[in-house]
Design an enzyme around this catalytic site. Structure first.
Site, PDB file in Angstrom:
ATOM      1  N   LYS A   1      19.158  58.611 -97.140  1.00  6.39           N
ATOM      2  CA  LYS A   1      18.279  59.638 -96.694  1.00  6.39           C
ATOM      3  C   LYS A   1      17.255  59.787 -97.892  1.00  6.39           C
ATOM      4  O   LYS A   1      17.561  60.072 -99.196  1.00  6.39           O
ATOM      5  CB  LYS A   1      18.823  61.120 -96.434  1.00  6.39           C
TER       6      LYS A   1
ATOM      7  N   CYS B   1     -19.837  85.103 -92.885  1.00  6.79           N
ATOM      8  CA  CYS B   1     -21.064  85.752 -92.348  1.00  6.79           C
ATOM      9  C   CYS B   1     -21.087  87.313 -92.791  1.00  6.79           C
ATOM     10  O   CYS B   1     -21.819  87.931 -92.472  1.00  6.79           O
ATOM     11  CB  CYS B   1     -21.122  85.692 -90.942  1.00  6.79           C
TER      12      CYS B   1
ATOM     13  N   TYR C   1      17.449  51.080 -80.813  1.00  8.54           N
ATOM     14  CA  TYR C   1      17.806  50.272 -82.033  1.00  8.54           C
ATOM     15  C   TYR C   1      19.232  49.642 -81.798  1.00  8.54           C
ATOM     16  O   TYR C   1      20.080  49.452 -82.725  1.00  8.54           O
ATOM     17  CB  TYR C   1      17.625  50.996 -83.172  1.00  8.54           C
TER      18      TYR C   1
ATOM     19  N   CYS D   1     -21.721  83.694 -86.393  1.00  9.07           N
ATOM     20  CA  CYS D   1     -21.111  83.131 -87.508  1.00  9.07           C
ATOM     21  C   CYS D   1     -20.951  81.477 -87.447  1.00  9.07           C
ATOM     22  O   CYS D   1     -20.620  81.014 -86.659  1.00  9.07           O
ATOM     23  CB  CYS D   1     -19.649  83.563 -87.359  1.00  9.07           C
TER      24      CYS D   1
ATOM     25  N   GLU E   1      16.591  49.232 -90.861  1.00  7.15           N
ATOM     26  CA  GLU E   1      15.678  49.838 -90.165  1.00  7.15           C
ATOM     27  C   GLU E   1      15.208  51.467 -90.646  1.00  7.15           C
ATOM     28  O   GLU E   1      16.081  51.859 -91.141  1.00  7.15           O
ATOM     29  CB  GLU E   1      16.273  50.130 -88.623  1.00  7.15           C
TER      30      GLU E   1
ATOM     31  N   CYS F   1     -12.754  87.005 -87.240  1.00  5.15           N
ATOM     32  CA  CYS F   1     -14.126  87.428 -87.477  1.00  5.15           C
ATOM     33  C   CYS F   1     -14.801  87.709 -85.975  1.00  5.15           C
ATOM     34  O   CYS F   1     -14.940  86.629 -85.473  1.00  5.15           O
ATOM     35  CB  CYS F   1     -14.954  86.310 -88.261  1.00  5.15           C
TER      36      CYS F   1
ATOM     37  N   ASP G   1      13.680  60.367 -86.896  1.00  2.17           N
ATOM     38  CA  ASP G   1      14.115  61.853 -86.705  1.00  2.17           C
ATOM     39  C   ASP G   1      13.877  62.237 -85.428  1.00  2.17           C
ATOM     40  O   ASP G   1      12.801  63.052 -85.262  1.00  2.17           O
ATOM     41  CB  ASP G   1      13.461  62.633 -87.781  1.00  2.17           C
TER      42      ASP G   1
ATOM     43  N   CYS H   1     -15.648  88.530 -93.505  1.00  4.22           N
ATOM     44  CA  CYS H   1     -15.917  87.071 -93.051  1.00  4.22           C
ATOM     45  C   CYS H   1     -16.265  86.418 -94.409  1.00  4.22           C
ATOM     46  O   CYS H   1     -17.524  86.904 -94.993  1.00  4.22           O
ATOM     47  CB  CYS H   1     -16.675  86.873 -91.764  1.00  4.22           C
TER      48      CYS H   1
ATOM     49  N   LYS I   1      15.258  55.416 -90.269  1.00  5.37           N
ATOM     50  CA  LYS I   1      16.062  56.253 -89.599  1.00  5.37           C
ATOM     51  C   LYS I   1      15.025  57.293 -88.922  1.00  5.37           C
ATOM     52  O   LYS I   1      14.405  58.176 -89.650  1.00  5.37           O
ATOM     53  CB  LYS I   1      16.860  57.008 -90.500  1.00  5.37           C
TER      54      LYS I   1
HETATM   55  S1  IVH Z   1      22.428  53.156 -85.475  1.00  4.76           S
HETATM   56  C1  IVH Z   1      26.849  53.525 -84.730  1.00  4.76           C
HETATM   57  N1  IVH Z   1      19.806  53.147 -86.001  1.00  4.76           N
HETATM   58  O1  IVH Z   1      20.835  58.640 -86.675  1.00  4.76           O
HETATM   59  C2  IVH Z   1      25.425  53.471 -85.414  1.00  4.76           C
HETATM   60  N2  IVH Z   1      20.737  55.328 -85.688  1.00  4.76           N
HETATM   61  O2  IVH Z   1      23.301  59.756 -88.074  1.00  4.76           O
HETATM   62  C3  IVH Z   1      24.542  54.190 -84.347  1.00  4.76           C
HETATM   63  N3  IVH Z   1      19.217  57.201 -85.820  1.00  4.76           N
HETATM   64  O3  IVH Z   1      22.719  59.418 -83.969  1.00  4.76           O
HETATM   65  C4  IVH Z   1      23.398  54.719 -84.990  1.00  4.76           C
HETATM   66  N4  IVH Z   1      17.340  55.940 -86.596  1.00  4.76           N
HETATM   67  O4  IVH Z   1      20.445  59.508 -83.847  1.00  4.76           O
HETATM   68  C5  IVH Z   1      20.978  53.914 -85.678  1.00  4.76           C
HETATM   69  N5  IVH Z   1      17.582  52.707 -86.644  1.00  4.76           N
HETATM   70  C6  IVH Z   1      18.572  53.748 -86.447  1.00  4.76           C
HETATM   71  C7  IVH Z   1      18.727  55.148 -86.153  1.00  4.76           C
HETATM   72  C8  IVH Z   1      19.596  55.888 -85.802  1.00  4.76           C
HETATM   73  C9  IVH Z   1      17.873  57.006 -86.154  1.00  4.76           C
HETATM   74  C10 IVH Z   1      20.019  58.430 -85.610  1.00  4.76           C
HETATM   75  C11 IVH Z   1      20.862  58.578 -84.366  1.00  4.76           C
HETATM   76  C12 IVH Z   1      22.272  58.437 -84.872  1.00  4.76           C
HETATM   77  C13 IVH Z   1      22.056  58.935 -86.354  1.00  4.76           C
HETATM   78  C14 IVH Z   1      23.333  58.806 -87.191  1.00  4.76           C
END
Ligand code: IVH
Length: 684
Positions: A314, A411, A227, A432, A114, A426, A118, A408, A116
């Protein structure tokens, strides 16, 4: 309506609203108009006010917020919320795979990948299909109870369809986030109001979830991807099954996942998302790789900090070095000058970067930029690239210092910079060209007067041919002004353009949408005027307080600061706008052309909506005195009592109310009303 009828109607309305809601959030399909949706919600709200015994915690009316959380209770997690260990390279990933293989002693296994997301991790507890609690991660063992705020997130189901496959009690985890678009809009409003900008969507999400007033949380339009599914009773055998179960039960799952047969497929998945992830509406900073079988997850177990069956990969922040060929300056509709770095095109995260915003003179100074420098350009969470520094090792010795412009670029007017402000302006508002164009574009945008079918190029054509000079002139345009209008369409390079002609159909459409725009609500007009620091939320507050444009235009500074959420700076700016005869003239012309300049009359409320209900008032209030509040309760048929008992229906909670009262009310499960909720209840 009898109680039974009311209950039935409420149940049906809830079901319908949640259906349209999930169609919208999960499938991006609007089966009904926003207006129809709002009407349904209003009917439900009215009924719930008449029959408060049927006001359920899972009702979609809860999503608009209003509940105030004074301090967030600490909750112990059912299962600790661990974090994941991170890797940054393919080698580390292969090592992870080796550890998994070793732990599983020769068994075959699959991975589930999946993105990750943010954002901010959240744990949702459901019982009997109803959202019971929403808890932040906290330190992994204990988090904060943010249920009131989580309920405002439209993509968090308040009630799920119970099915054979769903156990009575279960926990779902996911990530709350703010889309980049909403984040940018929020910052645009902040910029307009001259407030400091928010750093990034994740911090904003985290701050929003910890706000006390859930109606502000609701207005921030947070979103959520789920997730993870967990229950004591094991109802699925793989993570893939769990994800499908979540999808079927109406949870918002990002469709970006993929099952992979081995680590090489995982690496392919990682590569395939490296650049594409920037097309998603939210920030992502990597990939999460999970062993698919839950039994194998159990076999692998956990270290003290993280599971052995999962890892996060990452992405590196992508950066490049390129030549700073020059600095140009853009003039916005308010006259604000934005310096832009003109770069030697460079490939970064899948796109060619040629320009980057430098924000203001201070930023150029902070970076110490000189034209001819080689600069570092980064694309992190944000979609717009950033200049992060100068590669001094590449600087030639004879580069002159950079001097900020004083006039500016559009103008020639001498720029001004107010004390304490970073941005140059300006001041030539009326002549303008980009300011004139920008003001009209601002006026016709969807959030303002919503004149669909009129694009920036057509407006430029109209301006160049002197058919319009300002927003009011739009209402004087005729079909003949538009039909056959020739206008320039610019290519990517500013100098190249082709000429197009506006045809009958488009001319007709434009005339019709201008006509329609006259009936936009009053707050849209206020916003559309483009008064400095008046974003759409501020415009709403002003429209609620002042019945029409004349009242607003003649409002004193003192009465403006009385409006909730209007501070000194906004009040000053509104005064300044309406003391300028040019603006008064503009507004008068809008009135003359028949643009709606007053609020809609509100529905008259039932006089006895509070009949049979008891209230305790506590704390201080923003809009009314306590005495006035008491009178209102009586006027609408309710009764004010002084002490909290189990028979009490409502506690109207103002600012600084005593903690013991609050505690008692919570213990006895008394419904708390904010000032706004109370006013909603009586329809004011
Ligand atoms: S699974 C025990 N899936 O990443 C595993 N975490 O560093 C539970 N996060 O605290 C996490 N996307 O806030 C999982 N597709 C994803 C995620 C995800 C973002 C975040 C989550 C977690 C942190 C772990």
């Amino acid at each position: 309506m009898t109680r039974e009828e009311a209950k039935k109607t409420i149940d049906t309305l809830i079901e319908k609203i949640e259906y349209y809601n999930s169609r919208y959030y999960q499938d991006s399909i609007s089966e009904i108009s926003d207006y129809e949706f709002d009407q349904m919600l209003k009917s439900l709200e009215n009924l719930e006010n008449q029959f408060p015994e049927f006001k359920y915690g899972y009702s979609p009316t809860q999503r608009v917020g209003g509940a105030i959380t004074k301090s967030f209770d600490t909750v112990i997690h059912k299962n600790s919320m661990l974090s994941l260990s991170n890797t940054y390279s393919e080698e580390e990933l292969l090592d992870f795979d080796k550890r998994v293989a070793k732990g599983l002693e020769g068994q075959t296994y699959e991975y589930f990948c999946e993105l990750k997301f943010d954002g901010v991790a959240i744990s949702l507890w459901y019982e009997d299909g109803i959202l019971l609690k929403a808890v932040t991660r906290g330190d992994g063992t204990r988090g904060d109870d943010i249920t009131n705020n989580a309920k405002t997130i439209r993509s968090v189901p308040l009630k799920v369809k119970t099915s054979r496959s769903l156990p009575l009690e279960f926990e779902v985890r996911g990530e709350v986030f703010m889309s980049r678009q909403i984040f940018n809009e929020l910052n645009e409003e902040k910029e307009l109001r001259g407030e400091p900008l928010l750093a990034n969507p994740r911090n904003t999400t985290s701050g929003t979830l910890k706000m006390q007033d859930s109606s502000i949380v609701s207005s921030r339009k947070l979103d959520c991807f789920l997730y993870y599914f967990q229950s004591t009773e094991r109802v699925v055998s793989t993570h893939e099954d769990a994800i499908h179960l979540l999808e079927q039960s109406g949870f918002n799952v990002s469709k970006t996942y993929k099952k992979c047969q081995n680590i090489h497929e995982v690496i392919e998945y990682i590569t395939s998302w490296e650049d594409r992830r920037f097309d998603l509406p939210l920030d992502t900073d990597g990939i999460v790789i999970k062993v698919n079988s839950l039994e194998q997850q159990d076999q692998l177990g956990f270290t003290a900090k993280s599971p052995r069956w999962a890892i996060a990969y990452k992405y590196k922040t992508q950066s490049a070095v390129t030549l700073l060929k020059g600095i140009t300056f853009q003039v916005g509709r308010t006259g604000a000058i934005t310096p832009v770095a003109e770069l030697e095109p460079v490939l970064l995260a899948g796109t060619t970067v040629k320009r980057a915003s430098l924000h203001n003179a201070n930023e150029i100074e902070r970076l110490g930029l000189k034209i001819g420098d080689y600069v570092f350009v980064e694309k992190g969470g944000e979609i717009i690239p950033k200049v992060t520094g100068v590669d001094l090792s590449k600087r030639s010795s004879n580069l002159p210092d950079f001097k900020y412009i004083t006039k500016c670029p559009e103008c020639g007017t001498v720029l001004v910079r107010k004390e304490g402000e970073a941005v140059h302006f300006c001041p030539n508002e009326l002549a303008c060209p980009p300011q004139v164009l920008g003001k009209i574009e601002h006026f016709i945008q969807r959030k303002a007067m919503n004149v669909e079918s009129l694009g920036p190029e057509t407006i430029r054509g109209l301006l160049e041919q002197d058919k319009i000079k300002d927003i009011a002139d739009l209402y004087q345009l005729t079909y003949d002004d538009l039909n056959g209008l020739e206008f320039k369409v610019f290519s990517d390079k500013k100098e190249d353009y082709s000429i197009r002609t506006l045809r009958e159909k488009s001319a007709q459409n434009i005339i019709e949408s201008i006509e329609k725009s006259k009936f936009q609500p009053f707050d849209r007009l206020i916003f559309g005027l483009g008064i400095r620091y008046v974003g759409s939320t501020v415009a709403e507050k002003l429209a609620e307080y002042f019945p029409d444009i004349h009242a607003l235009a003649s409002a004193s500074y003192e009465s403006l600061v009385e409006v909730p959420e209007i501070g000194e700076r906004i009040a000053e700016s509104v005064r300044l706008y309406f003391t300028d005869p040019k603006n008064i003239n503009l507004v008068n012309r809008l009135v003359q052309y028949g643009v709606r300049v007053k609020s809609e009359p509100k529905e008259k409320s039932l006089n006895n909506v509070l009949e049979g209900k008891t209230f305790v008032i506590s704390g201080v209030f923003e809009k009314v005195s306590r005495e006035k509040l008491q009178d209102l309760i009586k006027d609408f048929g309710g009764k004010v009592v002084s002490s909290i008992s189990s028979k009490l229906d409502y506690l109207v909670a103002g600012k600084n109310m005593g903690p013991s009262k609050l505690e008692k009310a919570n213990k006895l499960n008394i419904r708390l009303l904010s000032e706004d909720e109370f006013f909603d209840m009586i329809g004011k």
